[in-house]
Design a protein around this motif. Structure first.
Motif, short mmCIF file in Angstrom:
data_model
loop_
_atom_site.label_atom_id
_atom_site.label_comp_id
_atom_site.label_asym_id
_atom_site.label_seq_id
_atom_site.Cartn_x
_atom_site.Cartn_y
_atom_site.Cartn_z
N SER A 1 -8.06 11.54 -53.89
CA SER A 1 -7.82 10.14 -53.56
C SER A 1 -9.00 9.52 -52.81
CB SER A 1 -6.56 10.00 -52.69
OG SER A 1 -6.82 10.44 -51.37
N ALA A 2 -9.05 8.20 -52.82
CA ALA A 2 -10.07 7.47 -52.07
C ALA A 2 -9.87 7.67 -50.57
CB ALA A 2 -10.01 5.99 -52.42
N LEU B 1 -13.34 12.26 -45.29
CA LEU B 1 -14.47 13.19 -45.24
C LEU B 1 -15.76 12.47 -44.87
CD1 LEU B 1 -13.71 15.48 -48.29
CD2 LEU B 1 -13.59 16.10 -45.88
N GLU B 2 -15.97 11.31 -45.45
CA GLU B 2 -17.17 10.54 -45.12
C GLU B 2 -17.20 10.25 -43.63
OE1 GLU B 2 -19.39 6.48 -46.57
OE2 GLU B 2 -17.22 6.41 -46.25
N GLN B 3 -16.10 9.75 -43.08
CA GLN B 3 -16.07 9.39 -41.67
C GLN B 3 -16.26 10.61 -40.77
OE1 GLN B 3 -16.09 6.13 -40.51
NE2 GLN B 3 -16.77 7.31 -38.74
N LYS B 4 -15.66 11.73 -41.14
CA LYS B 4 -15.80 12.96 -40.36
C LYS B 4 -17.28 13.33 -40.19
CE LYS B 4 -14.44 17.80 -40.10
NZ LYS B 4 -14.05 17.70 -38.70
N PHE B 5 -18.03 13.30 -41.30
CA PHE B 5 -19.43 13.71 -41.22
C PHE B 5 -20.33 12.62 -40.65
CE2 PHE B 5 -17.70 17.02 -43.92
CZ PHE B 5 -18.24 18.13 -43.29
N LEU B 6 -19.94 11.36 -40.77
CA LEU B 6 -20.67 10.31 -40.06
C LEU B 6 -20.51 10.52 -38.55
CD1 LEU B 6 -19.75 7.18 -42.21
CD2 LEU B 6 -21.99 8.30 -42.05
N ALA C 1 -14.81 9.90 -54.87
CA ALA C 1 -15.92 10.87 -54.94
C ALA C 1 -16.81 10.70 -53.71
CB ALA C 1 -16.74 10.65 -56.20
N ILE C 2 -17.36 11.83 -53.25
CA ILE C 2 -18.35 11.78 -52.17
C ILE C 2 -19.64 12.40 -52.67
CG2 ILE C 2 -16.71 11.80 -50.24
CD1 ILE C 2 -17.48 14.81 -49.87
N PHE C 3 -20.73 11.98 -52.05
CA PHE C 3 -22.05 12.51 -52.36
C PHE C 3 -22.75 12.77 -51.04
CE2 PHE C 3 -26.53 11.88 -53.92
CZ PHE C 3 -26.53 12.93 -54.82
N VAL C 4 -23.27 13.98 -50.88
CA VAL C 4 -23.98 14.36 -49.66
C VAL C 4 -25.33 14.89 -50.11
CG1 VAL C 4 -23.94 15.80 -47.59
CG2 VAL C 4 -21.78 15.15 -48.68
#
Length: 96
Positions: free
Chosen positions: A55-56, A62-67, A84-87
């Motif tokens: 899900s979005a 996940l994005e916020q956690k790593f930010l 989708a995420i991209f790192v």
């Protein structure tokens, strides 16, 4: 069904090493993996991870956690809710 959040968090921590998070970029994206590799001018020596999630909301979490842990956000249309995420981390060129 995609991999669990815990598995993805562990993979990111292992692959990108928390001491290097300030040199990494993360974002949610609607782009395809190959397009992102071209757009961010990544080479075979650069580290990256592309992951489709269930899900979005999970992608945003996940994005916020790593930010919060010190990664940088790469710009994509933030109004676009995507799963989708991209790192990535660009490695410095080798020294002669």
């Amino acid at each position: 069904m995609s991999r669990s959040k815990t598995t993805i968090i562990a993979e990111i921590a292992i692959k990108f090493n928390p001491k290097n998070f300030r040199e990494c970029y993360i974002g949610t994206t609607s782009s395809e993996e190959s397009k992102l590799i071209r757009e961010h001018d990544l080479s075979e020596n650069d580290l990256y991870l592309y992951e489709r999630l269930d899900s979005a909301d999970i992608a945003s979490e996940l994005e916020q956690k790593f930010l919060d842990l010190g990664m940088n956000r790469f710009c994509e249309n933030s109004k676009n809710r995507t799963n989708a995420i991209f790192v990535y981390r660009k490695n410095p060129p080798p020294q002669p």
